[in-house]
Design a protein around this motif. Structure first.
Motif, PDB file in Angstrom:
ATOM      1  N   ASN A 130       0.847  -1.186   0.000  1.00  0.00           N
ATOM      2  CA  ASN A 130       0.000   0.000   0.000  1.00  0.00           C
ATOM      3  C   ASN A 130       0.878   1.229   0.000  1.00  0.00           C
ATOM      4  O   ASN A 130       1.834   1.334   0.751  1.00  0.00           O
ATOM      5  CB  ASN A 130      -0.894   0.028   1.253  1.00  0.00           C
ATOM      6  CG  ASN A 130      -2.002  -0.986   1.144  1.00  0.00           C
ATOM      7  OD1 ASN A 130      -2.270  -1.509   0.067  1.00  0.00           O
ATOM      8  ND2 ASN A 130      -2.655  -1.278   2.255  1.00  0.00           N
ATOM      9  N   THR A 195      -7.320   0.856  -5.891  1.00  0.00           N
ATOM     10  CA  THR A 195      -7.844   1.530  -4.707  1.00  0.00           C
ATOM     11  C   THR A 195      -8.081   0.491  -3.616  1.00  0.00           C
ATOM     12  O   THR A 195      -8.904  -0.409  -3.803  1.00  0.00           O
ATOM     13  CB  THR A 195      -9.173   2.252  -5.019  1.00  0.00           C
ATOM     14  OG1 THR A 195      -8.969   3.150  -6.108  1.00  0.00           O
ATOM     15  CG2 THR A 195      -9.668   3.024  -3.809  1.00  0.00           C
ATOM     16  N   PRO A 196      -7.369   0.536  -2.494  1.00  0.00           N
ATOM     17  CA  PRO A 196      -6.319   1.500  -2.178  1.00  0.00           C
ATOM     18  C   PRO A 196      -5.098   1.299  -3.067  1.00  0.00           C
ATOM     19  O   PRO A 196      -4.869   0.188  -3.562  1.00  0.00           O
ATOM     20  CB  PRO A 196      -5.990   1.181  -0.714  1.00  0.00           C
ATOM     21  CG  PRO A 196      -6.317  -0.271  -0.578  1.00  0.00           C
ATOM     22  CD  PRO A 196      -7.522  -0.495  -1.446  1.00  0.00           C
ATOM     23  N   PRO A 197      -4.293   2.340  -3.281  1.00  0.00           N
ATOM     24  CA  PRO A 197      -3.142   2.210  -4.177  1.00  0.00           C
ATOM     25  C   PRO A 197      -2.092   1.266  -3.604  1.00  0.00           C
ATOM     26  O   PRO A 197      -1.799   1.307  -2.408  1.00  0.00           O
ATOM     27  CB  PRO A 197      -2.614   3.641  -4.284  1.00  0.00           C
ATOM     28  CG  PRO A 197      -3.114   4.328  -3.057  1.00  0.00           C
ATOM     29  CD  PRO A 197      -4.419   3.698  -2.727  1.00  0.00           C
ATOM     30  N   SER A 237      -8.674  -4.228  -5.571  1.00  0.00           N
ATOM     31  CA  SER A 237      -8.937  -2.842  -5.932  1.00  0.00           C
ATOM     32  C   SER A 237     -10.431  -2.610  -6.135  1.00  0.00           C
ATOM     33  O   SER A 237     -11.062  -3.250  -6.983  1.00  0.00           O
ATOM     34  CB  SER A 237      -8.190  -2.473  -7.218  1.00  0.00           C
ATOM     35  OG  SER A 237      -8.571  -1.196  -7.675  1.00  0.00           O
ATOM     36  N   SER A 238     -10.981  -1.658  -5.395  1.00  0.00           N
ATOM     37  CA  SER A 238     -12.397  -1.343  -5.525  1.00  0.00           C
ATOM     38  C   SER A 238     -12.699  -0.528  -6.780  1.00  0.00           C
ATOM     39  O   SER A 238     -13.864  -0.412  -7.183  1.00  0.00           O
ATOM     40  CB  SER A 238     -12.875  -0.567  -4.295  1.00  0.00           C
ATOM     41  OG  SER A 238     -12.178   0.663  -4.178  1.00  0.00           O
ATOM     42  N   SER A 239     -11.654   0.037  -7.431  1.00  0.00           N
ATOM     43  CA  SER A 239     -11.863   0.831  -8.641  1.00  0.00           C
ATOM     44  C   SER A 239     -11.595   0.028  -9.912  1.00  0.00           C
ATOM     45  O   SER A 239     -11.639   0.575 -11.015  1.00  0.00           O
ATOM     46  CB  SER A 239     -10.970   2.079  -8.617  1.00  0.00           C
ATOM     47  OG  SER A 239      -9.625   1.742  -8.345  1.00  0.00           O
ATOM     48  N   ASP A 263      -8.496   0.998 -14.407  1.00  0.00           N
ATOM     49  CA  ASP A 263      -8.263   1.216 -12.986  1.00  0.00           C
ATOM     50  C   ASP A 263      -7.401   2.464 -12.833  1.00  0.00           C
ATOM     51  O   ASP A 263      -6.807   2.949 -13.805  1.00  0.00           O
ATOM     52  CB  ASP A 263      -7.582   0.007 -12.335  1.00  0.00           C
ATOM     53  CG  ASP A 263      -7.919  -0.116 -10.851  1.00  0.00           C
ATOM     54  OD1 ASP A 263      -8.327   0.892 -10.249  1.00  0.00           O
ATOM     55  OD2 ASP A 263      -7.783  -1.224 -10.309  1.00  0.00           O
ATOM     56  N   ASP A 264      -7.333   2.966 -11.615  1.00  0.00           N
ATOM     57  CA  ASP A 264      -6.528   4.147 -11.352  1.00  0.00           C
ATOM     58  C   ASP A 264      -5.054   3.769 -11.306  1.00  0.00           C
ATOM     59  O   ASP A 264      -4.688   2.729 -10.749  1.00  0.00           O
ATOM     60  CB  ASP A 264      -6.918   4.769 -10.008  1.00  0.00           C
ATOM     61  CG  ASP A 264      -8.373   5.195  -9.961  1.00  0.00           C
ATOM     62  OD1 ASP A 264      -9.007   5.259 -11.034  1.00  0.00           O
ATOM     63  OD2 ASP A 264      -8.868   5.458  -8.842  1.00  0.00           O
ATOM     64  N   THR A 271      -2.081  11.112 -10.776  1.00  0.00           N
ATOM     65  CA  THR A 271      -3.043  10.021 -10.872  1.00  0.00           C
ATOM     66  C   THR A 271      -3.892  10.139 -12.125  1.00  0.00           C
ATOM     67  O   THR A 271      -4.461  11.191 -12.419  1.00  0.00           O
ATOM     68  CB  THR A 271      -3.956  10.001  -9.639  1.00  0.00           C
ATOM     69  OG1 THR A 271      -3.151   9.784  -8.473  1.00  0.00           O
ATOM     70  CG2 THR A 271      -4.988   8.888  -9.743  1.00  0.00           C
ATOM     71  N   LYS A 273      -7.232   8.587 -13.448  1.00  0.00           N
ATOM     72  CA  LYS A 273      -8.415   7.850 -13.044  1.00  0.00           C
ATOM     73  C   LYS A 273      -8.908   6.976 -14.198  1.00  0.00           C
ATOM     74  O   LYS A 273      -8.939   7.402 -15.353  1.00  0.00           O
ATOM     75  CB  LYS A 273      -9.525   8.812 -12.620  1.00  0.00           C
ATOM     76  CG  LYS A 273      -9.236   9.583 -11.338  1.00  0.00           C
ATOM     77  CD  LYS A 273      -9.284   8.670 -10.130  1.00  0.00           C
ATOM     78  CE  LYS A 273      -9.165   9.445  -8.832  1.00  0.00           C
ATOM     79  NZ  LYS A 273      -9.206   8.550  -7.645  1.00  0.00           N
TER      80      LYS A 273
END
Length: 506
Positions: A130, A195-197, A237-239, A263-264, A271, A273
């Motif tokens: 992270n 996310t989180p990175p 990753s939630s994104s 993804d981000d 960043t 997005k």
């Protein structure tokens, strides 16, 4: 792009180093810099065997870059067999018989030439790596601006298990670490994804144009998962946004296939997005094996080469206004100098790294998306080789300079004490001190003698030459110019202007 190369016959143009512990510093908002780090390759291979692996890889890479018929796997295996016979005799061939000709690969002939005797940390889990604004905290235990990786010495020292040498803190703002594969072969940086990175060690390759990392479901073609590498997917990753659009890329050191996702991603604090790139569901052992310390690859050629048919990160950063222009600039460090001062800059040229009066910008003469410059001359101690109309594909992912055999021979005819080995390679005296130079845009760029006379010495006391010959037909004029040259110049590419720039280092 098609940069394929067979299994046992290559020396990786791309291994990677592990961890970055420089902190992004918001100093120049329209440009970001990542320091290059070095990784020492630990190999008990004879230098001439390593040379043949590199010649094989670079020869096929150049042939495929220029649309010619590439050497077959059988041809390259035979070249390697002859080299082993030359160096180690019939006993060496017998010891390696399975690795050369059978289904089971001898560990001494893996993709990097590195014996698989090092131990790495346990496989990274969901929360490993992270990355917040305080610094890199993941892949190998880097803990911020001053922290060294777990299992490594202080900055400048090699990691005891991987041979990674940690780069110095960057001298330019918004900076993270970019590693260099030894001996001066490949370069990588830590970026963040998801996310989180989380931290991902990514190979930076100017000879390709796709970004990918392993998916959470990735499988090796040799069986099992994709090794001790950070993966990306909906679990971590939630994104993460999946798709059913497939992609496949074949390189000089293996192949991957998978699916396009969004993804981000964060490059040195900037960043993007929902960036579009790939995650792999299948990798050859050249990428999936535990001995390979990188998590993915970022191609930095023009996106016209992209198999994913997507913009490169540098192009997307420029489109989003996060950097001024789609420019990628390289200051590559040399292992022998032990300075660990390599950096890659996105968006501009770092003028602190070169003599501005020597900056030379020329058109990119390649129409496919590679970076290729016209060569005005090739000289040895100022004496012209007489080679006219040549061009140089400038490739950070290639170790050697590889030229047509006749061209390489013409260069070595002007080098005192050089010898051809009959397989495309050459040797030079280890105390070689002549000046081999390439002239680009009217400016002469000399190559340090130590980059021509490669260490360690051969058993006969000679050194392997950093310039080799490859057979690509009878009328070719392209040279594949890798790190042997690029260590000696500041190198920059500009997508918008379609130009290549070189300058003398300070």
């Amino acid at each position: 792009m098609q940069l394929s190369l067979p299994f046992t016959t290559l020396l990786a143009g791309v291994l990677l180093a592990l961890n970055v512990n420089a902190v992004p510093v918001a100093q120049q908002p329209r440009m970001v810099t990542l320091p290059l780090k070095r990784m020492e390759v630990r190999s008990d291979e004879h230098p001439r065997i390593l040379l043949q692996q590199q010649i094989n890889r670079a020869s096929k890479r150049l042939a495929l870059m220029t649309g010619r018929e590439a050497p077959t796997e059988a041809m390259m295996t035979e070249a390697l067999r002859k080299r082993v016979l030359e160096v180690e005799g019939p006993e060496g061939l017998e010891r390696r018989r399975v690795g050369l000709f059978g289904a089971t690969k001898d560990k001494r002939f893996n993709r990097t030439g590195v014996p698989k005797n090092g131990k790495r940390s346990p496989k990274k889990g969901k929360n490993a790596g992270n990355a917040g604004n305080a610094g890199a905290t993941g892949n190998t235990g880097a803990t911020g601006n001053g922290g060294a990786a777990a299992g490594s010495s202080a900055i400048g020292g090699p990691d005891s298990a991987t041979g990674v040498e940690v780069a110095n803190t960057p001298t330019t703002g918004n900076s993270l670490g970019l590693n260099i594969e030894g001996p001066d072969v490949g370069y990588l940086a830590t970026i963040q994804m998801g996310t989180p990175p989380q931290n991902y060690l990514i190979l930076m390759d100017s000879g390709s144009a796709d970004l990918w990392v392993a998916s959470e479901a990735c499988q090796s073609t040799a069986g099992g998962d994709c090794g001790n590498h950070q993966t990306l997917g909906s679990t971590s990753s939630s994104s993460f946004v999946a798709s059913n659009t497939p992609f496949q890329v074949t390189y000089g050191t293996g192949a991957v296939q998978g699916a396009i996702i969004q993804d981000d991603i964060t490059v040195a604090g900037l960043t993007l997005k929902a960036h579009t790139f790939g995650v792999t569901t299948s990798e050859t052992p050249d990428f999936a094996d535990d001995s390979v310390p990188f998590d993915g690859l970022m191609g930095l050629a023009q996106s016209t080469l992209s198999e994913q048919q997507t913009p490169t990160p540098v192009e997307s950063l420029a489109s989003a206004g996060l950097i001024s222009d789609a420019i990628t600039s390289y200051k590559i460090s040399r292992a022998a100098d032990n300075l660990n001062d390599g950096e890659i800059t996105f968006g501009a040229l770092d003028t602190t790294k070169f003599d501005q009066s020597t900056l030379t910008t020329v058109p990119n003469v390649n129409t496919q998306g590679f970076w290729e410059a016209a060569l005005d001359a090739i000289t040895v101690d100022g004496q012209d080789t007489g080679l006219q109309g040549r061009t140089a594909i400038l490739d950070t992912g290639t170790t050697l300079i590889v030229a047509p055999v006749d061209d390489a021979t013409a260069v070595h005819q002007l080098i005192t004490g050089s010898q051809a080995d009959g397989q495309g390679g050459f040797t030079v005296p280890c105390d070689f001190n002549q000046s081999v130079a390439l002239t680009v845009g009217g400016t002469v760029f000399a190559i340090e003698p130590q980059d021509i006379a490669l260490q360690p010495p051969n058993q006969d006391g000679s050194c392997t030459s950093g310039i080799s010959g490859g057979s690509f037909g009878t009328s070719n004029t392209e040279w594949l110019v890798g790190d042997v040259f690029l260590k000696n110049a500041y190198y920059s590419t500009d997508v918008g202007k379609n130009t290549v720039s070189l300058a003398k280092l300070v």
